[in-house]
Design a protein around this motif. Structure first.
Motif, PDB file in Angstrom:
ATOM      1  N   CYS A 120       0.850  -1.198   0.000  1.00  0.00           N
ATOM      2  CA  CYS A 120       0.000   0.000   0.000  1.00  0.00           C
ATOM      3  C   CYS A 120       0.877   1.237   0.000  1.00  0.00           C
ATOM      4  O   CYS A 120       1.956   1.249   0.593  1.00  0.00           O
ATOM      5  CB  CYS A 120      -0.960   0.009   1.192  1.00  0.00           C
ATOM      6  SG  CYS A 120      -0.258   0.573   2.746  1.00  0.00           S
ATOM      7  N   ILE A 121       0.404   2.233  -0.716  1.00  0.00           N
ATOM      8  CA  ILE A 121       1.023   3.558  -0.737  1.00  0.00           C
ATOM      9  C   ILE A 121      -0.079   4.550  -0.390  1.00  0.00           C
ATOM     10  O   ILE A 121      -1.081   4.644  -1.107  1.00  0.00           O
ATOM     11  CB  ILE A 121       1.630   3.894  -2.104  1.00  0.00           C
ATOM     12  CG1 ILE A 121       2.745   2.912  -2.470  1.00  0.00           C
ATOM     13  CG2 ILE A 121       2.144   5.336  -2.118  1.00  0.00           C
ATOM     14  CD1 ILE A 121       3.989   3.020  -1.611  1.00  0.00           C
ATOM     15  N   ALA A 122       0.089   5.283   0.692  1.00  0.00           N
ATOM     16  CA  ALA A 122      -0.955   6.217   1.120  1.00  0.00           C
ATOM     17  C   ALA A 122      -0.904   7.531   0.364  1.00  0.00           C
ATOM     18  O   ALA A 122      -1.918   8.228   0.272  1.00  0.00           O
ATOM     19  CB  ALA A 122      -0.843   6.480   2.623  1.00  0.00           C
ATOM     20  N   ASP A 123       0.266   7.884  -0.193  1.00  0.00           N
ATOM     21  CA  ASP A 123       0.381   9.173  -0.875  1.00  0.00           C
ATOM     22  C   ASP A 123       1.566   9.096  -1.829  1.00  0.00           C
ATOM     23  O   ASP A 123       2.718   9.074  -1.397  1.00  0.00           O
ATOM     24  CB  ASP A 123       0.586  10.295   0.144  1.00  0.00           C
ATOM     25  CG  ASP A 123       0.547  11.680  -0.484  1.00  0.00           C
ATOM     26  OD1 ASP A 123       0.612  11.777  -1.716  1.00  0.00           O
ATOM     27  OD2 ASP A 123       0.461  12.667   0.265  1.00  0.00           O
ATOM     28  N   TYR A 124       1.284   9.051  -3.126  1.00  0.00           N
ATOM     29  CA  TYR A 124       2.359   8.905  -4.112  1.00  0.00           C
ATOM     30  C   TYR A 124       3.217  10.162  -4.249  1.00  0.00           C
ATOM     31  O   TYR A 124       4.251  10.119  -4.906  1.00  0.00           O
ATOM     32  CB  TYR A 124       1.779   8.522  -5.469  1.00  0.00           C
ATOM     33  CG  TYR A 124       1.592   7.027  -5.636  1.00  0.00           C
ATOM     34  CD1 TYR A 124       2.691   6.175  -5.743  1.00  0.00           C
ATOM     35  CD2 TYR A 124       0.320   6.464  -5.674  1.00  0.00           C
ATOM     36  CE1 TYR A 124       2.526   4.813  -5.894  1.00  0.00           C
ATOM     37  CE2 TYR A 124       0.145   5.098  -5.823  1.00  0.00           C
ATOM     38  CZ  TYR A 124       1.261   4.271  -5.930  1.00  0.00           C
ATOM     39  OH  TYR A 124       1.094   2.912  -6.072  1.00  0.00           O
ATOM     40  N   SER A 125       2.810  11.265  -3.654  1.00  0.00           N
ATOM     41  CA  SER A 125       3.670  12.447  -3.685  1.00  0.00           C
ATOM     42  C   SER A 125       4.782  12.356  -2.642  1.00  0.00           C
ATOM     43  O   SER A 125       5.725  13.148  -2.667  1.00  0.00           O
ATOM     44  CB  SER A 125       2.846  13.709  -3.444  1.00  0.00           C
ATOM     45  OG  SER A 125       2.371  13.769  -2.108  1.00  0.00           O
TER      46      SER A 125
END
Length: 264
Positions: free
Chosen positions: A43-48
């Protein structure tokens, strides 16, 4: 399929809806992976954010999911969030999609030779591919939940055809739990939300043109008003958004979804 697990994700969805802590949510994600035949959740919560998503005690979800340290270090050290084709699909789509490592390698940006060699989800590292579910969270955050396999025991298309709806719900509920956990510790509240800005229709219009790169005089021509009037509306918008310049105001309003899409 893991021993004792049926092919039904319904009970796990119910459990995830009422999850109490990170360990429980991670266990459910792993059990989902065991059922569908893609045993490695991610999981990635925020690709920025170049850093991997972390729990309240500082551990990465990647570690809890069982990803080895070299995979975790490669993502952060090489800022792979900036070149990931998987991330790019998530930024522009909400539909679950299949990817295979041999294809992802060929999709890496041609101009980034060094970065291409640093990509970690490759056949050489015994990654066959996976299924990723983009999730678009409040304030413009692009997230994703996915499951990865080291070998394609069961055709990914078959898995997605059977479990598409359930996997979308698992991804949304899991990421909601991630943000709920983060909001309880050292995560500042957003400066504003779309509903509490009090921006007028004309202020939103002017900010939209600022976001598209127009000058005050160009905006004045477009909306058929004087330059001082345009500046009046922009100054009011800046006060309401509690920022110091027009660029900040446009960026914040765009992030909150007030301006609508800047790219069609």
């Amino acid at each position: 399929m893991a021993d004792g697990e049926s092919g039904d994700l319904g009970p796990l969805l119910k459990a995830l809806e009422h999850v109490r802590d990170t360990a429980e949510a991670v266990d459910i994600a792993k059990r989902v992976g065991a059922i569908i035949g893609l045993p490695y959740p991610s999981c990635i919560a925020d690709y920025s954010d170049p850093l991997l998503t972390r729990t309240r005690d500082g551990k990465t979800y990647a570690e809890l999911f069982g990803w080895s340290v070299d995979f975790r270090e490669d993502w952060e050290r090489n800022r792979l969030n900036l070149i990931s084709p998987i991330a790019n699909v998530c930024r522009y789509s909400t539909k679950p999609f299949i990817w295979r490592s041999k294809d992802v390698v060929s999709m890496m940006p041609a101009a980034s030779g060094a970065k291409q060699r640093q990509w970690h989800l490759t056949p050489e590292r015994h990654i066959a591919g996976g299924i990723t579910i983009p999730v678009h969270m409040p304030l413009g955050r692009v997230s994703s939940m996915g499951w990865v396999a080291r070998e394609e025991v069961r055709p990914f298309e078959e898995v997605l055809a059977r479990y598409s709806i359930e996997l979308r719900l698992v991804a949304l509920l899991f990421l909601e739990s991630v943000f709920d956990q983060r909001s309880e510790v050292n995560v500042p509240a957003p400066a504003m939300t779309a509903g509490d800005t009090g921006l007028s229709e004309r202020e939103v219009e002017c900010l939209s043109w600022v976001a598209l790169g127009k000058t005050d005089s160009e905006i004045a021509t477009i909306i058929e008003r004087s330059v001082p009037t345009v500046r009046f509306h922009l100054e009011n918008a800046m006060k309401k958004l509690n920022v110091h310049n027009r660029t900040q105001a446009a960026a914040l309003a765009a992030q909150a979804g007030i301006l609508g899409p800047m790219v069609q």
